[in-house]
Structure formats: C-alpha cells, structure tokens
Enzyme design. Structure first.
Site, PDB file in Angstrom:
ATOM      1  CB  SER A 144      -9.200 -10.432   6.398  1.00 21.54           C
ATOM      2  OG  SER A 144      -7.861 -10.258   5.973  1.00 21.54           O
ATOM      3  CG  ASN A 191      -6.777  -7.104  -2.726  1.00 20.07           C
ATOM      4  OD1 ASN A 191      -6.559  -7.818  -3.702  1.00 20.07           O
ATOM      5  ND2 ASN A 191      -6.513  -5.822  -2.706  1.00 20.07           N
ATOM      6  NE  ARG A 232      -2.352  -4.529   8.354  1.00 19.31           N
ATOM      7  CZ  ARG A 232      -2.715  -3.276   8.156  1.00 19.31           C
ATOM      8  NH1 ARG A 232      -3.629  -2.726   8.921  1.00 19.31           N
ATOM      9  NH2 ARG A 232      -2.196  -2.554   7.184  1.00 19.31           N
ATOM     10  CB  SER A 240      -0.876   0.007   1.252  1.00 20.52           C
ATOM     11  OG  SER A 240      -0.052   0.202   2.400  1.00 20.52           O
ATOM     12  CG  ASP A 284      -3.723  -2.726  -1.769  1.00 23.39           C
ATOM     13  OD1 ASP A 284      -4.644  -2.869  -2.600  1.00 23.39           O
ATOM     14  OD2 ASP A 284      -3.870  -2.909  -0.546  1.00 23.39           O
TER      15      ASP A 284
HETATM   16  P1  13P Z   1      -8.561  -7.017   4.593  1.00 21.99           P
HETATM   17  O1  13P Z   1      -8.503  -5.824   5.505  1.00 21.99           O
HETATM   18  O2  13P Z   1      -9.891  -7.707   4.696  1.00 21.99           O
HETATM   19  O3  13P Z   1      -7.440  -7.951   4.784  1.00 21.99           O
HETATM   20  O4  13P Z   1      -8.471  -6.454   3.087  1.00 21.99           O
HETATM   21  C1  13P Z   1      -7.240  -6.073   2.545  1.00 21.99           C
HETATM   22  C2  13P Z   1      -7.388  -5.355   1.245  1.00 21.99           C
HETATM   23  O5  13P Z   1      -8.424  -5.310   0.623  1.00 21.99           O
HETATM   24  C3  13P Z   1      -6.175  -4.686   0.749  1.00 21.99           C
HETATM   25  O6  13P Z   1      -6.408  -3.960  -0.430  1.00 21.99           O
HETATM   26  O1  G3H Z   2      -6.286  -1.613   1.721  1.00 20.87           O
HETATM   27  C1  G3H Z   2      -5.894  -1.716   2.848  1.00 20.87           C
HETATM   28  C2  G3H Z   2      -4.741  -2.547   3.206  1.00 20.87           C
HETATM   29  O2  G3H Z   2      -5.080  -3.330   4.311  1.00 20.87           O
HETATM   30  C3  G3H Z   2      -3.502  -1.716   3.459  1.00 20.87           C
HETATM   31  O3  G3H Z   2      -3.591  -1.071   4.652  1.00 20.87           O
HETATM   32  O4  G3H Z   2      -2.926   1.314   4.181  1.00 20.87           O
HETATM   33  O5  G3H Z   2      -2.781   0.298   6.504  1.00 20.87           O
HETATM   34  O6  G3H Z   2      -1.167  -0.376   4.720  1.00 20.87           O
HETATM   35  P1  G3H Z   2      -2.558   0.129   5.033  1.00 20.87           P
HETATM   36 ZN    ZN Z   3      -8.304  -2.972  -0.533  1.00 23.90          ZN
END
Ligand code: 13P
Ligand code: G3H
Ligand code: ZN
Length: 332
Positions: free
Chosen positions: A220, A260, A266, A50, A83
């Site tokens: 998730s 995803n 985590r 991300s 991402d």
């Molecule tokens: P989760 O928070 O459900 O793991 O989703 C992650 C996600 O969509 C990252 O782009």
């Molecule tokens: O899209 C969300 C992902 O879980 C990434 O999260 O922006 O905290 O790294 P983050």
């Molecule tokens: Zn996402």
C-alpha cells in the site's frame, strides 16, 4: 469465465511485463468495488481473503460473495486466493471451499508470530504444494518476514529475504510464486520517510529463477490525500509513508508479478464513511455510507490497475481451469 489458477495469471503477467494487484476483501462492498474496477479497466484480478477475513465472514459467506462477483463478470479472469495461510489445515479448508490458490506463509510458525527456520518453512510449504498441485491449485510461499502486525498476524520484525536460500527454497518446495521480504511492512505505518527498498533482492532471485513469479506484500502507498479525508472528518491517523508507486513499478520491471494491497482500500473506505457521518449526521441507512465507500474503493483500485499495468489485459489469454492445471503439474 471460470476461476483461474494464480499460476496462469502470474505467468501471463510475467510475459506481458505487468503486475497484478492482489486485493484483500472482507465483505460484499469490497468484492463489488474490486470486481467493478477490474471490469472497468479490463484487468485480470486476484481477490484474496486472509484467515481473519474468512473467520469474520464465517468462511462460506465470503466464498459465495466472491463467486457472485465472478459470475457477474464473465470476461474477467479471476483468481481467488488465500492470503497468509498458516498451516496445511488452513490451506486445505480454503481449497475445499474452491479457492484456486493458497499462500502458505511458512516464514512464521502456526501462531503467525514466531519466525521459523528455513527447514521448517520448506517442510510446511512442501506439504501444501503436495496437497494443492494434484488438485490444480497454485501455491505462494514466503521467505523472510515483513514488518508490521495486522490483526495479530506478523512477527513485527523485518528479516529481509536472503537471495541464495530464496533460490534453494523455490527449488526445494516447487512453489508457483515466492513472496520476498524487501523492507516493506503490512499496515498504514510503514515508513517515517521515503523508503529505499532492497530491490537488489528481486534482481538476484530473478536472475537465478527467471521462471518464478515474485510477490511483493505490504504494497500500500498510504496516499496522503486518502489519509487527509479520514482526518478531515474526525479520524486520527498518524503521519506516515507507504510504498511509493514508482518503487512498485520498478519492482514490477524487475520481476514482481503479484502486488498485495489491503491498507489503501481500508483507508479509502474509512474516509468515505467518515465523510458521510460528518456531513450527514442524521443519516442512518447503511447503504448511504457503504455505497460511497464502495465507490471510493473502486476508484482507488482502478487507479492501481492502471499504475501496475494490469489494465487492458483481461482478454489476452484463454483461461485455464484447475483440471488444465492438474495436467501441467502432472507432466512436471
Ligand atoms: P498492505 O498492508 O500494505 O496493504 O499489504 C497487504 C498485504 O500484504 C496482504 O497480504
Ligand atoms: O496480510 C495482511 C492483510 O492486510 C490482511 O489483514 O489479517 O487484518 O485481514 P487481516
Ligand atoms: Zn501480506
């Protein structure tokens, strides 16, 4: 094996009728865990960073760590993906680092909070496609918004994807994959009870755009056994539900190719670290708790690779390079 574009990994998944997890990483242990899970289960892999992850790791570190993982695992096709990119500039930065795929999340403005209009989304997404495709890099777009806010990212409100405009969006932008909002949220607190996701959205978009791989964010499952490890060792995670694996599998059968996942990893890491801290308070060598965290994450991700049907497919095809992909785009 070279880094491969997202488009090839997803086209192969579509042909084979399986899903490929896209796993978020922020540090060396996560990269090693996910790479090891892919090697053990013989799975093609999407590792994604991300904007927050790139900022935390100061850009280049994460890229070089991912590259080390690719070099160590020459038999695994790996796509390195950005991402939730928020602008053409962010996408360019990732592509210049060497990412083989970028997401432009044009469903939100550059502040990653305010929803955009359809036209604004098309414009920014199209601009990323025009930059990325001549370089052979794949692009994922998003229409509709997820719930939840991660690291300040997200509007917090769910706006389900409207299938009609979803089809127009694919045609107007030329994206390689479309993320659909079907009722999921980012983070650990998705649902109070078992959800019913809007699977009809997947079916409707798939029926009209059968060649476009679809993406499910917020996938998730928030497994209670992982949350229990966190809470047993001093954590205070609230009771919640994630996306049940059967619903993800139904989505994959309908046309979801990219799944995803960040949060479950985590939770696994946090549980393993808390366990060491609780059971061995005298411990102060980071390897003694980061090592178990890496092992716990590997186990969770290997399980997902089996459940999504990715396992066993790493050797199915000859990987394409970005140069190969450039020719594909140029011929369209
Ligand atoms: P989760 O928070 O459900 O793991 O989703 C992650 C996600 O969509 C990252 O782009
Ligand atoms: O899209 C969300 C992902 O879980 C990434 O999260 O922006 O905290 O790294 P983050
Ligand atoms: Zn996402």
């Amino acid at each position: 094996m070279p880094l491969v574009p997202l488009r090839q990994i997803l086209d192969e998944a579509m042909k084979g009728g399986y899903g490929v997890g896209a796993y978020n990483v922020n540090n060396m242990e996560q990269i090693q865990a996910i790479m090891s899970a892919a090697a053990e289960t013989k799975s093609p892999l999407i590792v994604q960073a991300s904007r927050g992850a790139l900022k935390y790791s100061r850009m280049g570190y994460l890229w070089h760590l991912m590259l080390a993982g690719v070099e160590e695992n020459p038999d695994i096709p790996v796509c390195v993906h950005l991402d939730h990119g928020n602008s053409l500039e962010t996408a360019k930065e990732a592509i210049e680092l060497g990412f083989t795929s970028v997401m432009i999340d044009g469903s939100l403005k550059e502040d990653s909070k305010t929803p955009t209009t359809f036209e604004e989304n098309v414009a920014v997404t199209r601009s990323v496609v025009e930059f990325a495709h001549p370089l052979g890099v794949s692009v994922e777009g998003e229409l509709g918004t997820l719930g939840g806010i991660e690291d300040g990212v997200g509007s917090g409100e769910i706006h389900l994807t409207d299938p009609g405009p979803g089809v127009d969006f694919i045609n107007a932008t030329g994206i390689d994959a479309l993320a659909l909002a079907i009722g999921t949220s980012h983070g650990a607190y998705k649902f109070k009870k078992a959800p019913t996701l809007a699977m009809d959205i997947i079916d409707k978009v798939k029926a009209r755009c059968p060649e476009t791989p679809l993406v499910m964010h917020g996938s998730s499952s928030v497994p209670p056994e992982l949350v229990a490890i966190v809470n047993k060792h001093g954590g205070e995670m609230k009771k919640s539900m994630g996306v049940p694996m059967e619903q993800i599998q139904t989505g994959i059968k309908s046309g979801i190719c990219k799944v995803n996942v960040d949060t479950d990893g985590r939770i696994a890491i946090t549980g393993a670290i808390r366990k060491v801290f609780a059971e061995k308070p005298e411990e102060f060598d980071p390897r003694k708790y980061l090592g178990p965290a890496r092992d716990a994450l590997k186990e969770v991700i290997a399980g997902k690779m089996r459940d999504f049907g990715t396992a066993g497919h790493s050797g199915d095809y000859r990987p394409m390079s970005l140069d190969d992909m450039k020719k594909v785009y140029a011929s369209k």
